[in-house]
Design a protein around this motif. Structure first.
Motif, mmCIF file in Angstrom:
data_model
loop_
_atom_site.group_PDB
_atom_site.id
_atom_site.type_symbol
_atom_site.label_atom_id
_atom_site.label_comp_id
_atom_site.label_asym_id
_atom_site.label_seq_id
_atom_site.Cartn_x
_atom_site.Cartn_y
_atom_site.Cartn_z
ATOM 1 N N PHE A 1 0.867 -1.177 0.000
ATOM 2 C CA PHE A 1 0.000 0.000 0.000
ATOM 3 C C PHE A 1 0.904 1.227 0.000
ATOM 4 C CE2 PHE A 1 -2.396 3.035 2.857
ATOM 5 C CZ PHE A 1 -3.267 3.471 1.873
ATOM 6 N N HIS A 2 0.692 2.096 -0.967
ATOM 7 C CA HIS A 2 1.583 3.251 -1.086
ATOM 8 C C HIS A 2 0.822 4.453 -1.617
ATOM 9 C CE1 HIS A 2 2.023 2.767 -5.542
ATOM 10 N NE2 HIS A 2 1.590 1.565 -5.211
ATOM 11 N N GLY A 3 1.457 5.588 -1.550
ATOM 12 C CA GLY A 3 0.820 6.804 -2.045
ATOM 13 C C GLY A 3 1.574 8.025 -1.583
ATOM 14 N N GLN A 4 0.879 9.143 -1.618
ATOM 15 C CA GLN A 4 1.517 10.409 -1.247
ATOM 16 C C GLN A 4 0.535 11.228 -0.422
ATOM 17 O OE1 GLN A 4 2.344 13.102 -4.493
ATOM 18 N NE2 GLN A 4 4.223 13.849 -3.528
ATOM 19 N N VAL A 5 1.085 11.965 0.526
ATOM 20 C CA VAL A 5 0.268 12.883 1.319
ATOM 21 C C VAL A 5 0.604 14.301 0.874
ATOM 22 C CG1 VAL A 5 -0.485 13.550 3.630
ATOM 23 C CG2 VAL A 5 0.552 11.296 3.273
ATOM 24 N N THR A 6 -0.404 15.060 0.491
ATOM 25 C CA THR A 6 -0.186 16.447 0.089
ATOM 26 C C THR A 6 -1.196 17.355 0.793
ATOM 27 O OG1 THR A 6 -1.757 16.373 -1.758
ATOM 28 C CG2 THR A 6 0.518 15.745 -2.257
ATOM 29 N N THR A 7 -0.939 18.643 0.693
ATOM 30 C CA THR A 7 -1.940 19.627 1.101
ATOM 31 C C THR A 7 -2.940 19.755 -0.038
ATOM 32 O OG1 THR A 7 -0.814 21.491 0.073
ATOM 33 C CG2 THR A 7 -0.162 20.936 2.329
ATOM 34 N N GLU A 8 -3.958 20.552 0.185
ATOM 35 C CA GLU A 8 -4.945 20.792 -0.877
ATOM 36 C C GLU A 8 -4.318 21.448 -2.084
ATOM 37 O OE1 GLU A 8 -8.158 22.813 1.382
ATOM 38 O OE2 GLU A 8 -9.137 21.753 -0.275
ATOM 39 N N ALA A 9 -3.290 22.260 -1.850
ATOM 40 C CA ALA A 9 -2.614 22.941 -2.953
ATOM 41 C C ALA A 9 -1.641 22.007 -3.674
ATOM 42 C CB ALA A 9 -1.880 24.171 -2.424
ATOM 43 N N GLY A 10 -1.550 20.761 -3.217
ATOM 44 C CA GLY A 10 -0.679 19.792 -3.879
ATOM 45 C C GLY A 10 0.744 19.791 -3.364
ATOM 46 N N TYR B 1 -3.187 4.984 -2.714
ATOM 47 C CA TYR B 1 -4.144 6.022 -2.324
ATOM 48 C C TYR B 1 -3.361 7.257 -1.942
ATOM 49 C CZ TYR B 1 -8.035 8.401 0.001
ATOM 50 O OH TYR B 1 -8.986 9.305 0.366
ATOM 51 N N ASP B 2 -3.785 8.400 -2.455
ATOM 52 C CA ASP B 2 -3.131 9.666 -2.127
ATOM 53 C C ASP B 2 -4.023 10.446 -1.164
ATOM 54 O OD1 ASP B 2 -0.963 9.124 -3.803
ATOM 55 O OD2 ASP B 2 -2.082 9.850 -5.547
ATOM 56 N N PHE B 3 -3.431 10.829 -0.053
ATOM 57 C CA PHE B 3 -4.190 11.573 0.953
ATOM 58 C C PHE B 3 -4.024 13.078 0.739
ATOM 59 C CE2 PHE B 3 -3.249 7.551 3.082
ATOM 60 C CZ PHE B 3 -4.463 7.232 3.663
ATOM 61 N N VAL B 4 -5.114 13.785 0.773
ATOM 62 C CA VAL B 4 -5.062 15.246 0.805
ATOM 63 C C VAL B 4 -5.400 15.652 2.240
ATOM 64 C CG1 VAL B 4 -6.025 17.390 -0.073
ATOM 65 C CG2 VAL B 4 -5.735 15.415 -1.601
ATOM 66 N N PHE B 5 -4.399 16.258 2.873
ATOM 67 C CA PHE B 5 -4.531 16.571 4.299
ATOM 68 C C PHE B 5 -4.837 18.061 4.433
ATOM 69 C CE2 PHE B 5 -2.472 14.682 8.390
ATOM 70 C CZ PHE B 5 -3.497 15.208 9.164
ATOM 71 N N ALA B 6 -6.087 18.371 4.650
ATOM 72 C CA ALA B 6 -6.505 19.768 4.807
ATOM 73 C C ALA B 6 -6.610 20.093 6.283
ATOM 74 C CB ALA B 6 -7.846 19.984 4.128
ATOM 75 N N PRO B 7 -6.350 21.350 6.639
ATOM 76 C CA PRO B 7 -6.435 21.705 8.043
ATOM 77 C C PRO B 7 -7.870 21.586 8.565
ATOM 78 C CG PRO B 7 -6.059 23.659 6.682
ATOM 79 C CD PRO B 7 -5.953 22.481 5.778
ATOM 80 N N SER B 8 -8.010 21.389 9.859
ATOM 81 C CA SER B 8 -9.327 21.419 10.483
ATOM 82 C C SER B 8 -9.883 22.829 10.327
ATOM 83 C CB SER B 8 -9.219 21.083 11.969
ATOM 84 O OG SER B 8 -8.557 19.858 12.122
ATOM 85 N N PRO B 9 -11.213 22.970 10.304
ATOM 86 C CA PRO B 9 -11.809 24.291 10.132
ATOM 87 C C PRO B 9 -11.257 25.316 11.117
ATOM 88 C CG PRO B 9 -13.496 22.614 10.031
ATOM 89 C CD PRO B 9 -12.222 21.920 10.386
ATOM 90 N N ALA B 10 -10.937 24.886 12.325
ATOM 91 C CA ALA B 10 -10.485 25.824 13.356
ATOM 92 C C ALA B 10 -9.022 26.213 13.217
ATOM 93 C CB ALA B 10 -10.732 25.225 14.737
ATOM 94 N N VAL B 11 -8.276 25.460 12.396
ATOM 95 C CA VAL B 11 -6.838 25.692 12.292
ATOM 96 C C VAL B 11 -6.536 26.345 10.945
ATOM 97 C CG1 VAL B 11 -4.570 24.550 12.276
ATOM 98 C CG2 VAL B 11 -6.433 23.610 13.643
#
Ligand code: MBD
Ligand code: FE
Length: 269
Positions: free
Chosen positions: A106-115, A256-266
């Motif tokens: 299982f592999h992939g990449q973690v990015t922000t929403e902006a990539g 699977y590539d994860f897009v890690f967006a901040p929590s609404p409060a952060v």
């Protein structure tokens, strides 16, 4: 001190349940059977299984509405904090020398929403063995089997080898099984990998990935499959590729590539 959020939801829950008891003319014997069921659930070691099967996906959906990035999924009852850290870069979940099941990379990449690649994200994986059992929950399995943690690399990439889990069958003889039986439902969840992601600034996310074409995707007893979380898996038989992973048998490759967006409060900083 009074907590307003607690006041709002707990008083509404109380009203809802009192109304429910009157509406269905729930007797005292039925009421006691219900509280006994919850006590039995914990005593049987099923932890939050009953609630997770019936309600957890709804709460997860609420969180997903307020956040960008990859959707979260239910945690389920069998997560354990403190899994061992794995050696990289080709991480392998702890497993028995003769661990049954087809190897899964299982592999992939973690990015922000902006990539932008996110390095150093902690990934905390756990999955059932080939018999559908989880270590430290079901007996007879070495501690931490098929549970482990590691971090994404400088490019946000990650890779871990485990085994392809089978569909998960809820224990039939426990309290949750009794309820499912009484409802005439089946006991299965589609095969899945659990993974939590942690980042010092973005916080923690709980995901779960399912395999395209597998059974029970449309009839998960926990009603927790979301199309975004269904990944394709390919069998790799090329001996050159299997050797790259230290294997002499075919394996399944899933990405699977994860897009890690901040929590609404952060804020994204
Ligand atoms: C599981 O593995 C799980 O993920 C859930 C939600 C319920 C029972 C077992
Ligand atoms: Fe699970």
């Amino acid at each position: 001190m009074i907590n307003n959020r607690v006041l709002t939801v707990v008083e509404d829950l109380e009203r809802t349940l009192v109304e429910f008891i009157r509406k269905h003319r729930v007797t005292h014997a039925e009421y006691r059977a219900a509280t006994d069921l919850i006590i039995a659930e914990v005593q049987a070691g099923e932890m939050s299984l009953l609630f997770d099967v019936f309600l957890e996906a709804a709460a997860t959906d609420v969180g997903n509405q307020d956040r960008e990035g990859s959707v979260e999924a239910i945690e389920g009852p069998f997560y354990l904090p403190g899994a061992p850290w794995l050696e990289g870069p080709r991480h392998v979940l702890p497993q028995r020398p003769d661990e049954a099941g087809i190897p899964l990379v299982f592999h992939g990449q973690v990015t922000t929403e902006a990539g932008k690649p996110l390095a150093g994200v902690e990934l905390d994986l756990w999955n059932a063995d080939a018999k559908g059992l989880y270590s430290q929950i079901h007996p007879g399995i070495p501690d931490w089997n098929l549970r482990g943690r590691f971090r994404s690399d400088d490019e946000g990439r990650f890779e871990v080898r485990t085994i392809v889990p089978p569909p998960y069958e809820i224990p039939k003889d426990g309290p949750t099984g009794t309820v499912l039986n009484a409802l005439g439902r089946h006991f299965f969840r589609p095969a899945h990998l659990h993974v939590k992601l942690r980042h010092p600034h973005f916080g923690e996310r709980t995901s779960q990935l399912y395999f395209e074409g597998g059974p029970y995707l449309d009839s998960d007893v926990a009603n927790a499959v979301r199309t975004e979380l269904v990944i394709t898996a390919q069998l790799v038989e090329d001996p050159e590729l299997t050797a790259r992973y230290g294997l002499d048998v075919p394996f399944v490759d899933a990405r699977y590539d994860f897009v890690f967006a901040p929590s609404p409060a952060v804020s994204d900083g």
